[in-house]
Scaffold this motif. Sequence first.
Motif, PDB file in Angstrom:
ATOM      1  N   ALA A   1       0.846  -1.201   0.000  1.00 55.11           N
ATOM      2  CA  ALA A   1       0.000   0.000   0.000  1.00 55.11           C
ATOM      3  C   ALA A   1       0.874   1.240   0.000  1.00 55.11           C
ATOM      4  CB  ALA A   1      -0.906   0.014   1.222  1.00 55.11           C
ATOM      5  N   ALA A   2       0.583   2.183  -0.841  1.00 58.12           N
ATOM      6  CA  ALA A   2       1.228   3.495  -0.857  1.00 58.12           C
ATOM      7  C   ALA A   2       2.749   3.415  -0.896  1.00 58.12           C
ATOM      8  CB  ALA A   2       0.770   4.313   0.342  1.00 58.12           C
ATOM      9  N   GLY A   3       3.287   2.442  -1.613  1.00 60.04           N
ATOM     10  CA  GLY A   3       4.737   2.327  -1.732  1.00 60.04           C
ATOM     11  C   GLY A   3       5.394   1.514  -0.635  1.00 60.04           C
ATOM     12  N   MET A   4       4.608   0.974   0.285  1.00 64.45           N
ATOM     13  CA  MET A   4       5.140   0.135   1.362  1.00 64.45           C
ATOM     14  C   MET A   4       4.840  -1.324   1.045  1.00 64.45           C
ATOM     15  SD  MET A   4       4.110   2.297   4.789  1.00 64.45           S
ATOM     16  CE  MET A   4       2.357   2.259   4.440  1.00 64.45           C
ATOM     17  N   GLN A   5       5.804  -2.186   1.313  1.00 60.87           N
ATOM     18  CA  GLN A   5       5.636  -3.618   1.116  1.00 60.87           C
ATOM     19  C   GLN A   5       4.995  -4.234   2.356  1.00 60.87           C
ATOM     20  OE1 GLN A   5       6.163  -5.216  -1.795  1.00 60.87           O
ATOM     21  NE2 GLN A   5       6.497  -3.123  -2.524  1.00 60.87           N
ATOM     22  N   PRO A   6       4.434  -5.419   2.245  1.00 58.33           N
ATOM     23  CA  PRO A   6       3.867  -6.084   3.417  1.00 58.33           C
ATOM     24  C   PRO A   6       4.910  -6.249   4.514  1.00 58.33           C
ATOM     25  CG  PRO A   6       3.215  -7.229   1.418  1.00 58.33           C
ATOM     26  CD  PRO A   6       4.251  -6.216   1.027  1.00 58.33           C
ATOM     27  N   GLY A   7       4.461  -6.149   5.738  1.00 55.01           N
ATOM     28  CA  GLY A   7       5.347  -6.264   6.889  1.00 55.01           C
ATOM     29  C   GLY A   7       4.945  -5.276   7.958  1.00 55.01           C
ATOM     30  N   THR A   8       5.805  -5.083   8.930  1.00 64.18           N
ATOM     31  CA  THR A   8       5.534  -4.152  10.022  1.00 64.18           C
ATOM     32  C   THR A   8       6.248  -2.839   9.747  1.00 64.18           C
ATOM     33  OG1 THR A   8       5.329  -5.996  11.563  1.00 64.18           O
ATOM     34  CG2 THR A   8       5.669  -3.808  12.521  1.00 64.18           C
ATOM     35  N   TRP A   9       5.530  -1.748   9.913  1.00 64.69           N
ATOM     36  CA  TRP A   9       6.049  -0.399   9.674  1.00 64.69           C
ATOM     37  C   TRP A   9       5.807   0.447  10.918  1.00 64.69           C
ATOM     38  CZ3 TRP A   9       8.314   1.284   5.070  1.00 64.69           C
ATOM     39  CH2 TRP A   9       8.320   0.339   4.034  1.00 64.69           C
ATOM     40  N   GLN A  10       6.677   1.410  11.150  1.00 67.48           N
ATOM     41  CA  GLN A  10       6.536   2.315  12.289  1.00 67.48           C
ATOM     42  C   GLN A  10       6.355   3.743  11.787  1.00 67.48           C
ATOM     43  OE1 GLN A  10       9.993   2.970  14.803  1.00 67.48           O
ATOM     44  NE2 GLN A  10       8.651   3.079  16.581  1.00 67.48           N
ATOM     45  N   VAL A  11       5.446   4.475  12.426  1.00 70.71           N
ATOM     46  CA  VAL A  11       5.248   5.884  12.106  1.00 70.71           C
ATOM     47  C   VAL A  11       6.416   6.664  12.713  1.00 70.71           C
ATOM     48  CG1 VAL A  11       3.757   7.887  12.330  1.00 70.71           C
ATOM     49  CG2 VAL A  11       2.738   5.603  12.172  1.00 70.71           C
ATOM     50  N   VAL A  12       7.191   7.342  11.869  1.00 70.35           N
ATOM     51  CA  VAL A  12       8.350   8.110  12.328  1.00 70.35           C
ATOM     52  C   VAL A  12       7.954   9.553  12.601  1.00 70.35           C
ATOM     53  CG1 VAL A  12      10.655   8.936  11.705  1.00 70.35           C
ATOM     54  CG2 VAL A  12       9.938   6.618  11.069  1.00 70.35           C
ATOM     55  N   ALA A  13       7.154  10.140  11.704  1.00 70.70           N
ATOM     56  CA  ALA A  13       6.771  11.552  11.856  1.00 70.70           C
ATOM     57  C   ALA A  13       5.598  11.863  10.941  1.00 70.70           C
ATOM     58  CB  ALA A  13       7.940  12.453  11.497  1.00 70.70           C
ATOM     59  N   TYR A  14       4.870  12.898  11.312  1.00 71.02           N
ATOM     60  CA  TYR A  14       3.823  13.445  10.448  1.00 71.02           C
ATOM     61  C   TYR A  14       4.289  14.818   9.992  1.00 71.02           C
ATOM     62  CZ  TYR A  14       0.579   9.821  11.904  1.00 71.02           C
ATOM     63  OH  TYR A  14      -0.026   8.618  12.116  1.00 71.02           O
ATOM     64  N   HIS A  15       3.941  15.179   8.765  1.00 72.26           N
ATOM     65  CA  HIS A  15       4.317  16.497   8.262  1.00 72.26           C
ATOM     66  C   HIS A  15       3.385  16.875   7.124  1.00 72.26           C
ATOM     67  CE1 HIS A  15       6.527  14.155   5.203  1.00 72.26           C
ATOM     68  NE2 HIS A  15       6.856  13.405   6.223  1.00 72.26           N
ATOM     69  N   GLY A  16       3.641  17.979   6.536  1.00 66.84           N
ATOM     70  CA  GLY A  16       2.758  18.531   5.520  1.00 66.84           C
ATOM     71  C   GLY A  16       1.911  19.622   6.143  1.00 66.84           C
ATOM     72  N   GLU A  17       1.330  20.431   5.323  1.00 69.26           N
ATOM     73  CA  GLU A  17       0.533  21.573   5.797  1.00 69.26           C
ATOM     74  C   GLU A  17      -0.552  21.148   6.778  1.00 69.26           C
ATOM     75  OE1 GLU A  17      -2.219  25.188   4.015  1.00 69.26           O
ATOM     76  OE2 GLU A  17      -1.020  23.964   2.644  1.00 69.26           O
ATOM     77  N   PHE A  18      -1.158  20.001   6.535  1.00 72.28           N
ATOM     78  CA  PHE A  18      -2.239  19.525   7.397  1.00 72.28           C
ATOM     79  C   PHE A  18      -1.855  18.250   8.149  1.00 72.28           C
ATOM     80  CE2 PHE A  18      -4.187  21.835   3.856  1.00 72.28           C
ATOM     81  CZ  PHE A  18      -4.816  22.851   4.568  1.00 72.28           C
ATOM     82  N   GLN A  19      -0.542  18.008   8.275  1.00 76.17           N
ATOM     83  CA  GLN A  19      -0.045  16.794   8.919  1.00 76.17           C
ATOM     84  C   GLN A  19      -0.676  15.564   8.268  1.00 76.17           C
ATOM     85  OE1 GLN A  19       2.390  16.950  11.707  1.00 76.17           O
ATOM     86  NE2 GLN A  19       2.490  18.851  10.584  1.00 76.17           N
ATOM     87  N   ASP A  20      -0.817  15.622   6.939  1.00 74.55           N
ATOM     88  CA  ASP A  20      -1.472  14.547   6.214  1.00 74.55           C
ATOM     89  C   ASP A  20      -0.496  13.634   5.482  1.00 74.55           C
ATOM     90  OD1 ASP A  20      -0.729  16.499   4.439  1.00 74.55           O
ATOM     91  OD2 ASP A  20      -2.604  16.453   3.294  1.00 74.55           O
ATOM     92  N   GLN A  21       0.791  13.812   5.767  1.00 74.70           N
ATOM     93  CA  GLN A  21       1.808  12.924   5.231  1.00 74.70           C
ATOM     94  C   GLN A  21       2.538  12.279   6.392  1.00 74.70           C
ATOM     95  OE1 GLN A  21       4.215  15.387   2.724  1.00 74.70           O
ATOM     96  NE2 GLN A  21       2.785  15.274   1.034  1.00 74.70           N
ATOM     97  N   ALA A  22       2.904  11.022   6.214  1.00 72.64           N
ATOM     98  CA  ALA A  22       3.598  10.293   7.276  1.00 72.64           C
ATOM     99  C   ALA A  22       4.887   9.711   6.726  1.00 72.64           C
ATOM    100  CB  ALA A  22       2.726   9.175   7.816  1.00 72.64           C
ATOM    101  N   THR A  23       5.950   9.824   7.509  1.00 71.21           N
ATOM    102  CA  THR A  23       7.177   9.120   7.193  1.00 71.21           C
ATOM    103  C   THR A  23       7.114   7.801   7.931  1.00 71.21           C
ATOM    104  OG1 THR A  23       8.425  11.165   6.917  1.00 71.21           O
ATOM    105  CG2 THR A  23       9.700   9.164   7.344  1.00 71.21           C
TER     106      THR A  23
END
Length: 76
Positions: free
Chosen positions: A42-64
């Motif tokens: 999904a959205a450029g991420m492969q299956p597995g476990t991912w961790q939210v590192v940070a939110y950013h963007g004008e409306f905090q609508d992007q996540a690293t």
Amino acid sequence: MTTTPATAADCVTVNCFDVRLDNGENLKDLAVGDHLDLPEPAAGMQPGTWQVVAYHGEFQDQATMRPVAVTEELGR
């Protein structure tokens, strides 16, 4: 099995609305540091476990996001 911890190069930035959680919400429903178990790509991420590192963007609508290494998963 041992894997190398993820580096900044492994991180991806995604639009929060491109990833739907099991409860129907999107990534903004998670806090920084939370984990996401992704069963399919999904959205450029492969299956597995991912961790939210940070939110950013004008409306905090992007996540690293960073992949969580197998060795890290064992400790959580």
